[in-house]
Write a protein that holds these residues in place. Structure first.
Motif, PDB file in Angstrom:
ATOM      1  N   THR B 184       0.830  -1.204   0.000  1.00 55.17           N
ATOM      2  CA  THR B 184       0.000   0.000   0.000  1.00 55.17           C
ATOM      3  C   THR B 184       0.869   1.261   0.000  1.00 55.17           C
ATOM      4  O   THR B 184       0.348   2.369  -0.086  1.00 55.17           O
ATOM      5  N   ARG B 210       4.075   1.517 -10.682  1.00 57.41           N
ATOM      6  CA  ARG B 210       3.334   2.773 -10.523  1.00 57.41           C
ATOM      7  C   ARG B 210       1.910   2.546 -10.002  1.00 57.41           C
ATOM      8  O   ARG B 210       0.988   3.268 -10.358  1.00 57.41           O
ATOM      9  N   LYS B 211       1.729   1.507  -9.204  1.00 49.35           N
ATOM     10  CA  LYS B 211       0.378   1.240  -8.721  1.00 49.35           C
ATOM     11  C   LYS B 211       0.425   0.734  -7.282  1.00 49.35           C
ATOM     12  O   LYS B 211       1.071  -0.267  -6.996  1.00 49.35           O
ATOM     13  N   PRO B 214      -4.838   0.406  -2.366  1.00 49.32           N
ATOM     14  CA  PRO B 214      -5.410   1.451  -1.488  1.00 49.32           C
ATOM     15  C   PRO B 214      -5.108   1.144  -0.019  1.00 49.32           C
ATOM     16  O   PRO B 214      -5.235   0.004   0.417  1.00 49.32           O
ATOM     17  N   GLN B 237      -4.159   8.526   2.742  1.00 50.27           N
ATOM     18  CA  GLN B 237      -3.939   8.094   1.354  1.00 50.27           C
ATOM     19  C   GLN B 237      -3.262   9.210   0.548  1.00 50.27           C
ATOM     20  O   GLN B 237      -2.338   8.964  -0.226  1.00 50.27           O
ATOM     21  N   GLN B 238      -3.714  10.442   0.796  1.00 46.70           N
ATOM     22  CA  GLN B 238      -3.149  11.578   0.058  1.00 46.70           C
ATOM     23  C   GLN B 238      -1.670  11.746   0.388  1.00 46.70           C
ATOM     24  O   GLN B 238      -0.845  11.971  -0.504  1.00 46.70           O
ATOM     25  N   ASP B 241       0.275   9.084  -1.350  1.00 52.07           N
ATOM     26  CA  ASP B 241       0.385   9.372  -2.788  1.00 52.07           C
ATOM     27  C   ASP B 241       1.436  10.449  -3.052  1.00 52.07           C
ATOM     28  O   ASP B 241       2.205  10.356  -4.009  1.00 52.07           O
ATOM     29  N   GLU B 242       1.463  11.457  -2.171  1.00 53.40           N
ATOM     30  CA  GLU B 242       2.461  12.525  -2.341  1.00 53.40           C
ATOM     31  C   GLU B 242       3.880  11.977  -2.185  1.00 53.40           C
ATOM     32  O   GLU B 242       4.770  12.296  -2.956  1.00 53.40           O
ATOM     33  N   TRP B 244       4.857   8.954  -2.679  1.00 50.33           N
ATOM     34  CA  TRP B 244       5.210   8.095  -3.816  1.00 50.33           C
ATOM     35  C   TRP B 244       5.388   8.892  -5.094  1.00 50.33           C
ATOM     36  O   TRP B 244       6.167   8.499  -5.964  1.00 50.33           O
ATOM     37  N   ALA B 245       4.669  10.001  -5.214  1.00 50.63           N
ATOM     38  CA  ALA B 245       4.879  10.857  -6.393  1.00 50.63           C
ATOM     39  C   ALA B 245       6.335  11.308  -6.417  1.00 50.63           C
ATOM     40  O   ALA B 245       6.961  11.387  -7.479  1.00 50.63           O
ATOM     41  N   TYR B 248       8.357   8.433  -7.738  1.00 50.62           N
ATOM     42  CA  TYR B 248       8.169   8.277  -9.187  1.00 50.62           C
ATOM     43  C   TYR B 248       8.995   9.328  -9.930  1.00 50.62           C
ATOM     44  O   TYR B 248       9.624   9.026 -10.947  1.00 50.62           O
TER      45      TYR B 248
END
Lengths: 102, 252
Positions: B184, B210-211, B214, B237-238, B241-242, B244-245, B248
């Motif tokens: 996750t 890239r996945k 949740p 979650q946000q 995501d930040e 992991w961005a 990436y």
């Protein structure tokens, strides 16, 4: 003074299994292996051994077939959960007879 | 690039005996066992008693001692295992308990504060080696210990350890939960060698894919997260995501 064996007078312990006692008595479910599904048993060569790797209690042997040391197995069920072919199932201890438990 | 260890190439010699006092399904036992395989026979291990002291020793009370040793560059490997609470005394809140988790002394709202990022604190000491591992990825832990053994000074390992009574799940799901924490993106596996950050094992693969799964899937597995509201989960979650961005971006 020099000839006294102090080791006899102080508490000391040797390393060995069962530091926490016979932990097998904690178990409520027992892992049972179905050899017809187990990958190393089927191929009859070294393979998989995921149950051996993930066993926290080191009671599963890295052999064909893998054997469980029921004296210390706490019955956590990680082996049954991680087995890729579901060859291990957790069976209620009550299903085994008294002699079997000894 | 060094060859990765597999189950079949992992040394078979055991340094831990069966019949320990650890709880049924404790993730520590796996990390402990595989860690000792990597370190080998000539190892001196200093273990503060059980799962209580390790956390107490490091997170709130005596992190100065470790920090001081790291600053002086004393040559040792420090393994910190993170079960996210004072589990030995009945799951009280600690510095590394994540936000929203119910503990013995945060029973109504869960913990209100963030989890302390201990590996980042240790990395700030500019150590030769800092690693974040998980009991669900024992081979990754093994390879990391092998990698760091020749490096000088203090080496720090942070190991995420699922705790059945403290986190509230059936012991059999311990490895799955540890794995879910990584998949996750909630907990990252990485190593920092001489200041160079690199994701490893499953976390490295996540960057390629890239996945992320949740994070709700992870929270759903444990009773300690049952008070988390949808808004809190969305917030976490946000943040994931930040984070992991950023990973990436670095990859591109």
């Amino acid at each position: 003074m020099g000839t006294r064996n102090y080791r006899r007078k102080t508490s000391h312990s040797e390393h060995g299994p069962g530091d926490g006692g016979r932990t097998g008595s904690w178990r409520v479910e027992r892992p049972v292996l179905d050899q017809s599904l187990c990958i190393p048993c089927k191929r009859n060569k070294e393979a998989c051994f995921i149950c051996w790797l993930f066993c926290p209690e080191i009671v599963i042997s890295r052999t064909i077939p893998p054997r469980v040391d029921l004296e210390y197995c706490k019955g956590c069920g990680i082996c049954a959960e991680e087995c890729p072919t579901r060859a291990i199932t957790m069976v209620d201890e009550a299903k085994f007879s008294e002699e079997d438990k000894e | 690039m060094q060859v990765k260890t597999t189950i079949l190439s992992l040394p078979t010699e055991e340094f831990v005996h069966p019949g320990t006092r650890a709880c049924t399904g404790c993730g520590l036992a796996i990390a402990y066992r595989v860690g000792l395989k990597a370190l080998g026979k000539d190892t001196m291990l200093v273990v503060p008693p059980s799962c209580l002291t390790v956390l107490q020793g490091l997170f709130p009370v005596a992190s100065t001692a470790l920090s001081g040793a790291a600053e002086r560059g004393d040559n040792f490997i420090y393994f910190c295992y993170d079960n996210e609470g004072y589990m030995n005394t009945g799951a009280q809140r600690s510095g590394t308990t994540p936000i929203g988790a119910i503990t013995a002394n945060t029973p109504f709202k869960g913990k209100l504060q963030q989890k302390k990022d201990v590996p980042a604190i240790m990395a700030a000491h500019k150590l030769s080696y800092v690693a974040a591992c998980s009991a669900a990825y024992p081979l990754d832990l093994f390879d990391k210990i092998k990698n760091c053994m020749h490096l000088p000074g203090t080496k720090y390992f942070h190991i995420h350890i699922p705790c059945p009574p403290g986190w509230g799940y059936d012991p059999r799901y311990g490895i799955k939960i540890g794995r879910l924490a990584v998949e996750t993106g909630y907990y990252d596996l990485y190593e920092i060698v001489n200041g160079e950050f690199k994701l490893t094992a499953a976390s490295e693969k996540l960057v390629e894919k890239r996945k992320l799964v949740p994070v709700q899937e992870y929270f759903r597995t444990q009773s300690r997260f049952r008070l988390l509201t949808d808004a809190q989960i969305a917030d976490i979650q946000q943040k994931i995501d930040e984070k992991w961005a950023g990973y990436y971006n670095k990859d591109e």
